[in-house]
Design a protein around this motif. Structure first.
Motif, PDB file in Angstrom:
ATOM      1  N   PHE A   8       0.846  -1.188   0.000  1.00 14.67           N
ATOM      2  CA  PHE A   8       0.000   0.000   0.000  1.00 14.67           C
ATOM      3  C   PHE A   8       0.884   1.241   0.000  1.00 14.67           C
ATOM      4  N   SER A   9       0.682   2.123  -0.972  1.00  9.13           N
ATOM      5  CA  SER A   9       1.439   3.364  -1.080  1.00  9.13           C
ATOM      6  C   SER A   9       0.562   4.522  -0.617  1.00  9.13           C
ATOM      7  N   ARG A  10       1.159   5.440   0.149  1.00  9.88           N
ATOM      8  CA  ARG A  10       0.409   6.581   0.672  1.00  9.88           C
ATOM      9  C   ARG A  10       1.333   7.785   0.772  1.00  9.88           C
ATOM     10  N   PRO A  11       0.781   8.989   0.931  1.00 10.48           N
ATOM     11  CA  PRO A  11       1.636  10.171   1.117  1.00 10.48           C
ATOM     12  C   PRO A  11       2.325  10.116   2.481  1.00 10.48           C
ATOM     13  N   ARG A  26       5.206  10.002  -1.900  1.00  8.66           N
ATOM     14  CA  ARG A  26       4.503   8.741  -1.674  1.00  8.66           C
ATOM     15  C   ARG A  26       5.517   7.681  -1.274  1.00  8.66           C
ATOM     16  N   THR A  28       5.800   3.443   0.790  1.00  3.67           N
ATOM     17  CA  THR A  28       5.163   2.283   1.405  1.00  3.67           C
ATOM     18  C   THR A  28       5.636   2.065   2.831  1.00  3.67           C
ATOM     19  N   ASP A  30       6.017   2.151   6.788  1.00  2.00           N
ATOM     20  CA  ASP A  30       4.998   2.161   7.836  1.00  2.00           C
ATOM     21  C   ASP A  30       5.545   2.894   9.059  1.00  2.00           C
ATOM     22  N   THR A  34       3.138  11.159  13.285  1.00  2.00           N
ATOM     23  CA  THR A  34       2.462  12.013  12.305  1.00  2.00           C
ATOM     24  C   THR A  34       2.916  13.459  12.478  1.00  2.00           C
ATOM     25  N   TYR A  43      -0.073  13.951   8.066  1.00  2.00           N
ATOM     26  CA  TYR A  43       0.530  12.849   7.323  1.00  2.00           C
ATOM     27  C   TYR A  43       1.468  12.068   8.237  1.00  2.00           C
TER      28      TYR A  43
END
Length: 86
Positions: A8-11, A26, A28, A30, A34, A43
């Protein structure tokens, strides 16, 4: 591409601890930490020790490296392989 095998890729914000440089991209990776970005959205953040903003190659700044300390640390860890020359 096969479904269900890709991470899962996220900003994510990468923060350089040495220079304070921030980069939103972006990833992956973990992380549980924040930070609130300039747009007001929170983020995940990853702290890195060095980036292009603080690396001597890119900044042109030289850093003093304690080579004698490194040699002594190496000899402590692995022992001396040849007798010291005086």
């Amino acid at each position: 591409m096969r479904p269900g095998i890709h991470p899962f890729s996220r900003p994510v914000v990468f923060r350089d601890r040495a220079s304070g440089f921030h980069l939103l991209t972006r990833s992956t990776v973990d992380t549980r930490q924040t930070v609130e970005w300039e747009d007001g959205i929170t983020y995940p953040v990853v702290d890195v020790e060095i980036s292009s903003a603080s690396h001597p190659f890119y900044t042109g700044n030289t850093r003093v490296v304690d080579t004698a300390g490194r040699v002594q640390c190496f000899e402590r860890r692995y022992g001396r392989t040849t007798p010291a020359r005086h």
